[in-house]
Design an enzyme around this catalytic site. Structure first.
Site, short mmCIF file in Angstrom:
data_model
loop_
_atom_site.label_atom_id
_atom_site.label_comp_id
_atom_site.label_asym_id
_atom_site.label_seq_id
_atom_site.Cartn_x
_atom_site.Cartn_y
_atom_site.Cartn_z
N CYS A 1 2.02 -0.82 -20.98
CA CYS A 1 2.63 -2.00 -21.60
C CYS A 1 2.12 -3.28 -20.94
O CYS A 1 2.00 -4.32 -21.59
CB CYS A 1 4.15 -1.92 -21.49
SG CYS A 1 4.89 -0.67 -22.56
N CYS B 1 -1.82 -3.44 13.55
CA CYS B 1 -2.86 -2.55 14.07
C CYS B 1 -4.09 -3.42 14.30
O CYS B 1 -3.95 -4.61 14.61
CB CYS B 1 -3.14 -1.40 13.09
SG CYS B 1 -3.70 -1.96 11.47
#
Length: 477
Positions: free
Chosen positions: A288, A434
Site C-alpha cells: 500500500c 560500538c
C-alpha cells in the site's frame, strides 16, 4: 458419530468449538480421541494414569456415567456426551464473567439480541485477541473490538504515528504524530472502553518471539502489510492451533477470510498456505505504501474483520472459514470463493516440509522494514555531558578494542548483552555505542525485543564519530 459438548472453560483448548463429533464406542474412547486431537485437553480430562479426573462430571444424555459404567459406558452413534467440570480454580476467572451496572448498560444492545445475549457478551469479556498491526486495518478493527467489550486485546506494532497515516488510520490524531503506535492505541482504546485490558508489544514480530506472544491469545487478527509477517502469523497460528482472522487491502480492493478455524463438528478449516502456498516474486505485488489505498477501504474491510473475530469468539453465525471474501470499492461488487485444505500444503498437507517457524524474509525474498531505533549524535552526547545530564553509557565492543581506546563507558561486549541486561538502567537514558554504530544497533534491537527497553539510544557513527566531534569541539573552544 457421537457428539461431545465442550464446556466454556475448556473451549479455549478446542479453538472455541462447543460441539465436537467423535468416532467412539465408549465414553473412555471418546475422551482418548479428544485428547489425541487436542493435546492441551489431556490434563483437564485425564490423570497421569489415563483415568478420568474426579472433578469431571460426564453425562450421556441425561444420565451420569457414574451411575452407568463410567469410562466403559457405551456410546451410540447419535449419543450426546456432556463434559461438566467443577468451576473452582483454574479456568474459573476466564470462564465466569460478571458485569457492573455500567457495563450492562454499555452492552445492552448486544445482550438483547436473542442469538447473542448475555452468554455472547460473557464470551467477549473472557476472550483474548491479538491484533498484529495497528495501521489501516488495525485501526477500525481495534476500535470495534474494544467497543464490543473484548476483555483482553493485545497489539503488536513497532511503528510510530506519521502524518501520512492519518488519511486512513482513524485510531490516531494529529496530537499523536511521533508517538509509538501501540501506546497511542492503548490510550485511545482505554478512553473508549475502560472496562477492558490492553496489552502492547512495541516489537517487530518475528520467528524468535511470535510463538511466545501468540500462544497467550485465543484468536489472532492479522492486519499486516507485508508477506513475510503474513506467512509468519499463519504458520505460528497453525503450530499453536489458533484461529487466524485475515484481511488485506490494496488501492480499491480488499479481502477477508478466517484461517485455521476449528468448526463445531471438529473439522479444521484451511489456512493461508492452502490459498497461497508460496508468496509472489519480490516486487510483483506492491505494498500500500508503494501503490496507495483508498482511505475509506481499510475502514470497510477492518470492520468486516472485527465482525469475523466476534463471530469466532461467540460462536454465532458462520465464520468465513473455507471462504475468501473479495470487495471491489470501485464497482461495489463482492465475490466469495471456496477454499479447501490442500494435500500439497507445505505446513499441513500429506507431506509437510515446514514443522517450525522459518526465516520468512528469506522465504519471501524481501526484507521487513526493521523497527527504527532512537539515535543520538556525538554532538548531542557531548552536550549531555557538558550539562551534567544523567545517563548511562555502554560500550559493546570487545575488550581489546576497549583497552585501545574508550570514552569511559561500561564495557558489555555484544555477545554478552543479553545475560547482562540487568546492568542497564530503566530510569535514565542509556546510550549504547560500538566502533561505528552497527553492533550497538544490533544490541539495542535485541534488548528492546527481549526485555522491552524503551530508553536506549544508539550513538550515531560510534566512537569514531564521537572522538572526531570531541576533537572539533576542542579546536573551536
Amino acid at each position: 458419530m457421537a457428539t461431545v459438548i465442550i464446556p466454556t472453560p475448556l473451549r479455549k483448548f478446542t479453538n472455541q468449538a462447543s460441539k465436537l463429533n467423535v468416532e467412539a464406542s465408549t465414553v473412555g474412547e471418546a475422551l482418548q480421541r479428544l485428547v489425541q486431537e487436542y493435546p492441551d485437553l489431556r490434563k483437564h480430562l485425564l490423570d497421569d494414569q489415563g483415568q478420568i479426573r474426579p472433578f469431571l462430571n460426564l453425562f450421556v444424555g441425561e444420565e451420569d456415567v457414574r451411575d452407568l459404567q463410567w469410562a466403559d459406558t457405551p456410546l451410540s452413534a447419535d449419543a450426546t456426551l456432556s463434559i461438566v467440570p467443577a468451576i473452582a480454580g483454574g479456568t474459573t476467572q476466564r470462564a465466569e464473567a460478571t458485569f457492573s451496572e455500567e457495563e450492562l448498560a454499555r452492552y445492552h444492545r448486544h445482550i438483547i439480541i436473542p442469538e447473542f445475549g448475555l452468554e455472547g457478551q460473557q464470551k467477549l469479556k473472557t476472550a483474548r485477541v491479538l491484533v498484529v498491526g495497528s495501521g489501516g486495518l488495525g485501526s477500525p478493527l481495534l476500535l470495534y473490538l474494544a467497543a464490543a467489550g473484548v476483555g483482553t486485546i493485545g497489539i503488536v506494532d513497532f511503528d510510530r504515528v506519521e502524518a501520512s497515516n492519518l488519511q486512513r488510520q482513524v485510531l490516531f490524531g494529529v496530537d499523536t504524530v511521533g508517538q509509538s503506535k501501540v501506546e497511542a492505541a492503548r490510550q485511545r482504546l482505554t478512553a473508549l472502553n475502560p472496562h477492558i485490558r490492553i496489552l502492547t508489544y512495541d516489537v517487530l514480530l518475528n520467528s524468535r518471539n511470535a510463538l511466545d506472544i501468540i500462544r497467550e491469545y485465543d484468536v489472532v487478527a492479522d492486519g499486516t502489510d507485508n508477506f513475510p509477517t503474513r506467512y509468519l502469523v499463519n504458520d505460528a497460528c497453525v503450530l499453536l492451533g489458533k484461529p487466524n482472522v485475515y484481511a488485506s487491502i490494496f488501492q480499491f480492493e480488499g479481502q477477508v477470510s478466517v484461517f485455521n478455524y476449528r468448526h463445531p463438528n471438529g473439522e479444521l478449516g484451511p489456512n493461508y498456505r492452502d490459498l497461497y502456498p508460496a508468496p509472489p516474486p519480490p516486487g510483483l505485488v506492491p505494498s500500500c505504501a508503494e501503490g496507495g489505498v483508498l482511505g475509506v477501504l481499510p475502514g470497510i474491510i477492518g470492520s468486516m474483520q472485527a465482525c469475523e473475530v466476534i463471530k469466532v469468539i461467540t460462536g454465532i453465525g458462520e465464520p468465513l472459514s473455507g471462504r475468501l471474501f473479495l470487495f471491489d470499492a470501485l464497482s461495489f461488487e463482492t465475490r466469495i470463493f471456496r477454499i479447501k485444505r490442500r494435500d500439497d500444503n507445505p505446513l499441513t498437507g500429506k507431506n509437510p516440509t515446514i514443522t517450525q517457524l522459518i526465516d520468512y524474509e528469506n522465504f519471501c525474498g524481501v526484507k521487513v522494514v526493521e523497527k527504527p531505533i532512537r539515535e543520538i549524535t556525538p554532538q548531542e552526547l557531548l552536550q549531555w555531558r557538558a550539562e551534567g545530564r544523567a545517563f548511562q553509557l555502554i560500550d559493546v565492543r570487545e575488550p581489546d578494542e576497549y583497552a585501545a581506546v574508550n570514552i569511559n563507558a561500561e564495557l558489555i561486549p555484544l555477545g554478552t548483552v543479553v545475560e547482562n541486561a540487568h546492568r542497564l538502567s530503566r530510569q535514565v537514558p542509556v546510550v549504547v555505542h560500538c566502533r561505528s554504530g552497527a553492533r550497538s544497533a544490533k544490541a539495542i534491537r535485541e534488548l528492546e525485543e527481549r526485555f522491552g527497553f524503551d530508553n536506549l539510544y544508539n550513538l550515531k557513527g560510534g566512537i569514531l564519530a564521537y572522538l572526531e566531534a570531541e576533537k572539533q569541539a576542542v579546536e573551536h573552544a
